[in-house]
Enzyme design. Sequence first.
Site, PDB file in Angstrom:
ATOM      1  N   ARG A  37      39.329  37.444 -27.016  1.00  0.00           N
ATOM      2  CA  ARG A  37      39.129  38.297 -25.166  1.00  0.00           C
ATOM      3  C   ARG A  37      37.765  38.740 -24.862  1.00  0.00           C
ATOM      4  NH1 ARG A  37      42.856  41.701 -29.678  1.00  0.00           N
ATOM      5  NH2 ARG A  37      44.482  41.828 -28.841  1.00  0.00           N
ATOM      6  N   LYS A 198      62.721  39.438 -36.586  1.00  0.00           N
ATOM      7  CA  LYS A 198      64.043  39.992 -36.801  1.00  0.00           C
ATOM      8  C   LYS A 198      64.311  40.667 -35.585  1.00  0.00           C
ATOM      9  CE  LYS A 198      62.512  42.082 -40.952  1.00  0.00           C
ATOM     10  NZ  LYS A 198      61.779  43.300 -41.863  1.00  0.00           N
ATOM     11  N   GLY A 351      51.813  38.830 -29.960  1.00  0.00           N
ATOM     12  CA  GLY A 351      51.354  38.296 -31.183  1.00  0.00           C
ATOM     13  C   GLY A 351      51.234  36.241 -32.110  1.00  0.00           C
ATOM     14  N   GLY A 374      51.701  43.905 -28.851  1.00  0.00           N
ATOM     15  CA  GLY A 374      53.144  45.677 -29.254  1.00  0.00           C
ATOM     16  C   GLY A 374      52.424  45.913 -27.056  1.00  0.00           C
TER      17      GLY A 374
HETATM   18  P1  ADP Z   1      55.277  38.102 -32.056  1.00  0.00           P
HETATM   19  O1  ADP Z   1      54.206  38.421 -33.017  1.00  0.00           O
HETATM   20  O2  ADP Z   1      55.369  36.980 -31.060  1.00  0.00           O
HETATM   21  O3  ADP Z   1      56.380  39.073 -31.426  1.00  0.00           O
HETATM   22  P2  ADP Z   1      57.680  38.151 -34.015  1.00  0.00           P
HETATM   23  O4  ADP Z   1      56.095  38.739 -35.110  1.00  0.00           O
HETATM   24  O5  ADP Z   1      58.586  38.957 -34.089  1.00  0.00           O
HETATM   25  O6  ADP Z   1      56.706  37.303 -33.224  1.00  0.00           O
HETATM   26  O7  ADP Z   1      57.503  37.307 -35.107  1.00  0.00           O
HETATM   27  C1  ADP Z   1      56.961  36.205 -35.717  1.00  0.00           C
HETATM   28  C2  ADP Z   1      57.178  35.415 -37.655  1.00  0.00           C
HETATM   29  O8  ADP Z   1      58.909  35.156 -37.067  1.00  0.00           O
HETATM   30  C3  ADP Z   1      56.613  34.387 -37.984  1.00  0.00           C
HETATM   31  O9  ADP Z   1      55.401  34.656 -38.981  1.00  0.00           O
HETATM   32  C4  ADP Z   1      57.530  33.478 -38.650  1.00  0.00           C
HETATM   33  O10 ADP Z   1      57.402  33.035 -39.850  1.00  0.00           O
HETATM   34  C5  ADP Z   1      59.252  34.588 -38.829  1.00  0.00           C
HETATM   35  N1  ADP Z   1      60.284  33.441 -38.276  1.00  0.00           N
HETATM   36  C6  ADP Z   1      60.348  33.172 -37.244  1.00  0.00           C
HETATM   37  N2  ADP Z   1      61.694  32.080 -37.866  1.00  0.00           N
HETATM   38  C7  ADP Z   1      61.819  32.025 -39.284  1.00  0.00           C
HETATM   39  C8  ADP Z   1      62.521  32.093 -39.775  1.00  0.00           C
HETATM   40  N3  ADP Z   1      63.972  31.842 -39.485  1.00  0.00           N
HETATM   41  N4  ADP Z   1      63.094  32.723 -41.479  1.00  0.00           N
HETATM   42  C9  ADP Z   1      61.989  33.677 -41.760  1.00  0.00           C
HETATM   43  N5  ADP Z   1      60.856  33.939 -40.954  1.00  0.00           N
HETATM   44  C10 ADP Z   1      60.790  33.463 -39.619  1.00  0.00           C
HETATM   45 MG    MG Z   2      54.113  39.549 -34.682  1.00  0.00          MG
END
Ligand code: ADP
Ligand code: MG
Length: 397
Positions: A37, A198, A351, A374
């Site tokens: 950063r 989710k 993230g 975010g």
């Molecule tokens: P980002 O930070 O890139 O927006 P998210 O925070 O939405 O991504 O999601 C990341 C998390 O999703 C990770 O910690 C990962 O372990 C979890 N994840 C991905 N696939 C699954 C799965 N099939 N079951 C449970 N958790 C999952």
């Molecule tokens: Mg995340």
Amino acid sequence: MDKMSVNEVPVQGKRVLVRVDFNVPVDEQCNITDDTRIRAALPTIQYLVREGAKIILVSHFGRPKGQVNPKYSLAPVAVRLAELLGQKVDFANECIGKAVKQKVSSLEDGQVLLLENIRFYPGEEKNDPGFAQELAGLAELFVNDAFGTAHRAHTSTEGVAHYLPAVAGFLMLKEIETMGKALQSPERPFVAIIGGAKVGDKIGVIENLLEKVDTLLIGGGMANTFLKAQGYKLGKSLVEDDKLDLAQLIMLKAQEREVLLELPDDVLVATVMEADVPFRNVQVWGIDEDEIILDIGVATAAKFGKHIINAGTVVWNGPMGVFEIPSFAKGTQVVAQAMALCKGATIVGGGDSVAAVKKLQVSDKLTHISTGGGASLEFLEGRILPGVAALKDKKSE
Ligand code: ADP
Ligand code: MG
């Protein structure tokens, strides 16, 4: 909605307040563990140094909740910044007041001063107009280069722009221009790949992208809710039962808009979510009652990879599986490699997705890796970020 850039306004000899994002990760001894950063802010700072501005840097660091807390001091960042810049960086242990004003007035052209953590002041997150006025009083121009906090209407990201002419730094510009172009006039085919835990977290992103993309690939834990809505039995996999209708609706909308929505056909499953457990690759109709989906399967990864490689524009948010466990990082790996091979514009935001891309060392082969978790999500949701809205618009030719 193009924003005016720092190189379109006179800065020579001017006191310039620059909002940067120096919210770096540190270990228990407050050593900086990743200076990405700080490096990301260098182009703007170095430009201002070269042009002979008097540079006042302001940033948040951690969540001190409006109180002075030495644990969240930016002092170590001043040291690292000086090393990276190859010049002295003065540090003020306040953000406003007499002592700071004095330091500012003793700045010579091309010199840099870093202010203490702005979140030591309760007025920062409250976007207090009085506080904004005091902060603005230090300078003659405001440059916002902190895309990562642009989704917050705080004093140092938004409030201060009411009292000073406000323009975008180079990092901010790259973020809003690359992502803005992808959303407004993408090279086609435009492919979005969404994963992560989710659906609930990403519903805004999915809905906005559905209006724009040709193909939507859904993986990660969130794909489970779609698969269950289609009637598959998913054992003990993560499913949001209260989002089944929403998943149905999204699939219907995709059909209406003639967006190709692809879900996993096969997945990796195990009976526990742990490292080094036995796992297998099964079709989504062949999951046992005690099994958990932890990654997309080999055939699905190949299918997603093909769409990505042939895309004119790809936007990716959210890992394809529990990538923190090496056995279940393969789907995410294949997607990252396909992104690296794609000749179109490739953009990653979020993230965990960005962490995954860095771990896989394909960063330099991608068009853009957003520095804002975010903020990039809100941008992809099509929302107007207050820190961006506060900047001057480019003059139309
Ligand atoms: P980002 O930070 O890139 O927006 P998210 O925070 O939405 O991504 O999601 C990341 C998390 O999703 C990770 O910690 C990962 O372990 C979890 N994840 C991905 N696939 C699954 C799965 N099939 N079951 C449970 N958790 C999952
Ligand atoms: Mg995340």
